[in-house]
Design an enzyme around this catalytic site. Sequence first.
Site, short mmCIF file in Angstrom:
data_model
loop_
_atom_site.label_atom_id
_atom_site.label_comp_id
_atom_site.label_asym_id
_atom_site.label_seq_id
_atom_site.Cartn_x
_atom_site.Cartn_y
_atom_site.Cartn_z
N LYS A 159 0.99 -1.15 0.08
CA LYS A 159 -0.14 0.14 0.00
C LYS A 159 0.88 1.11 -0.04
CE LYS A 159 -4.07 1.95 2.68
NZ LYS A 159 -4.85 1.80 3.69
N SER A 165 -9.72 1.83 2.74
CA SER A 165 -8.96 2.63 1.88
C SER A 165 -8.02 1.85 1.15
CB SER A 165 -8.13 3.69 2.70
OG SER A 165 -7.39 2.99 3.46
N SER A 196 -10.05 -0.57 6.75
CA SER A 196 -9.59 -0.27 5.60
C SER A 196 -8.77 -1.41 4.88
CB SER A 196 -8.44 0.78 5.40
OG SER A 196 -9.07 2.04 5.49
#
Lengths: 473, 475
Positions: free
Chosen positions: B69, B144, B168
Amino acid sequence: MVYENPDGIRIGLEVHVQLNKLNTKLFCGCSTDYHDSEPNTHVCPICLGLPGSLPVLNERAVEFAIKIGLALNCSIVEQTQFHRKNYYYPDLPKNFQTTQYDYPIAAEGKIIIEGEDGEHNVGITRAHIEEDPARLQHMGTIDKSKGTLINYNRSGMTLIEIVSEPDMRSPKEARRYLEKLRSILDYLGVFDGDLEGAMKADANVSVFWGERVEIKNISSFKGVERALLYEIMRQKNQIRRGGEIVMETRHFDEARGVTISMRTKEDEQDYRYFPEPDLVPMRVADWVPKVRETLPELPDAKRARFMEEYSLGETHARALTTEIKVANFFEEVAKKVDPKDAAVWVSDILKGELNYRELSIDAFTVEDMVAVVELVTANKITEKSAVDVIRTVLDDGGKPQEIVEKKGLLKVEDDIVATAVDEAIAENPEAVADYLGGKEKSLNFIVGKVMQKTKGRADAREAREKVLAKLNE
Amino acid sequence: MAAWTDISGIKQKIADSSAEEVTASYIETIGKSKINGFTTMWDEAINVAREIDSEGHEGPLAGVPIAIKENISTKGLSTTCSSKILQGYVPPYDAHVIERLREAGAVILGKTNMDEFAMGTSTESSYYGPTLNPWDMDRVPGGSSGGSAAVVAAGEVPVSLGSDTGGSVRCPAAYCGVVGLKPTYGCISRYGLISYANSLEQIGPLATNVADIATIMDVVAGYDSRDSTSINRENTYSDALKDDVNGLKIGVPEEYFGEGIDEKVEKAVWDAISKFEDMGATYEKVSMPHTKYALASYYIIAMSEASSNLARFDGTRYGYRAEGENWHVMASRTRAQGFGEEVKRRILLGTYALSAGYHDKYYLKALKVRTLVKQDFDRALDNVDVLMAPTMPAPAFKIGEKIDDPLSLYLADVNTVPINLAGVPSISVPCGFSGDMPVGLQIIGKHFDENAIIKAAYSFEQNTDHHTRRPPEVA
């Protein structure tokens, strides 16, 4: 005698002390030994505030802080708690400062100072740990600067902020407080007061028990006294003219010796304190007894002991115990010579010569001091010559014995003087007759002859006494 | 798009050909991607694979490709939190998890898209544009960590790392039909994870199956002295890979099936619980009365912490910088131009919540509620081994559908945020479909009892076939 404090003056001080004797910074492993280094060479992701970096509390810093708290007679908090103080400033790499808020490491202590009316207690409100910001260097003057350079070497250094109660009643007491605080910190070995940025103070002051005004940016002890003297005068004048004192923050302009208004209470920043989520509370209550054991004898105790053990007067004892190095130096000298002589020579003479040259006690050895005191007390050199020897050691180097020989400072022996007296009397019968006939001045003539014969090495007063004794036989 | 291959399959492929070939084939697949899951590719990946081939590597992930990420620091590889404000920032250091992955021989392919600064549930607020859901490209992948979930679902990488502050990892796992774990707070070092809300977030793995999750956990979890909130506790996660739920006591919190829940989601979750019963587990309904306050508490705490965490992005040292006649003007213009709308909204709300006069009313109150929510979990998990609930109340929504309505987006997190407030572990596993969109079952455990939820998830996977269904273009 009780000091009346006629102008109702109350002074409190906030002192920032950089614990530059720690090996590493407060939240990272960077070395604190940056004072002679190139800018931005003692940095890492943590003290640069790079994204994703996390602080790790330096346990030794906490230990130092506890030590300071104990030396200031404070109570120590059960567990550490850090908060974020949020504000934007280019010297803050994270735009918040990690500090302590409602749980300072130490609180409710006191320092005893030599006040206007003898011993005076100044309360310590709190002492807390926080990180030092980076150092800004403006290219040119601050208002006409082409740019600003940021040196992060200082960023993340450990600071202890020590906040006093408004217990000081004159600028002189404020200076005494600072000197005493510095003395205690010096004894604890937690900081080197001579390094740049080691100790800084903000002061708050009020007159006639009124509203307090804060003065920021004072960089020296003398500056504190000057800033306070100015500010007290300003406040008194303001009131005399019918004006009012408002709660505000003022800036001290060191060059002009005046304080200038920065902001009033209404513009006070909201720092939005909240607990630092990246640091977990650390229980330190159990550390306290151990840290207490490491506390050295502190200035007040040492002073009392010097008075007791060496029969010194208060003035000497105080002067000798301000700096730990001087106290240790004195005690070493006192092992070899009469402590009272040691006190006179270290405190009255050596310290004066050192101060004049801006030197520390390290510039002189115990061995040389002992040698000088022994020469004087054995009556081998005059006091004046002894001072000359000390000055020569400091300015040109060399050992006291060699200097005495090289400069021919040895006092002449008694029998040489006696012979010279006999000769002078025998060779000048007219002068002798004149003196005995009541002409006092003739004595000076005979003494002058003695001095000539001894090539000036005799003590003039001594020679005079000897001539007199001989003539009165 | 490539087929799904698990880690053991990858290892077989490497043995049959080479790490270089495996890496090259994934890079090729990513090159044809339509979902915008990757933001930056790492040009060293192929060299790392070559080195593993030539020098050999004993690590548990030798040659296994992984995606990271955008908010996890990778030395020499752009790490921007999908924000304009961090454009150009290349970390000079690796996050703890990255060090561990490199040591284990993993091949980092690149960085994955996310909601800007992890603030979102849809990956639409990224500076790099939205990531699309491989199951239906008109829909969001969740957020997210939308990029990390979507690239796994699309077969562009076998495993990835995301981060979970309020759901997330689990939300995009559920929306994309993959497995995602939010470990116990303190389980994985956050050193190098760019903070959004420090007291809530954890790095977590995403994969196509539970076994791969355990394998990644064995590599990245564990104590790190650089994170003061990291806990020193040894555990082998792959020990939990056993098909055995006999006697397992499941608690089902009624509050997680509240208003607005999609009927098909509700059915899929209950079917899953029935399946567990068939497999030998028992369930009981439990009550967690403070759940309804969790969302408000979560957002206040997260935004308050964020307002401080994101203060450092001022254009002085790294990233985007606007012009300005002095520092204050430069810094405020940088922030005005560099942050997106949602980030600004959260910074402003967080600043407000911490301000004098509001601090006690909002921030302190939120902390008190947090304690109550924690107590709900302690009480519920006192009588049962795990809790089960829908990860998300509804399947993935359409791109653009909610982006202008922040409140409805926040509401989507209602079942995930309480877990972060309590700090307990939770895993989301595929448990069926609502129409053509996957549904996630959330299995929540006690603090540091990851093995209980991994075991339950693994057993479920062994006895069902939800996880075998692929997005249309992958199949």
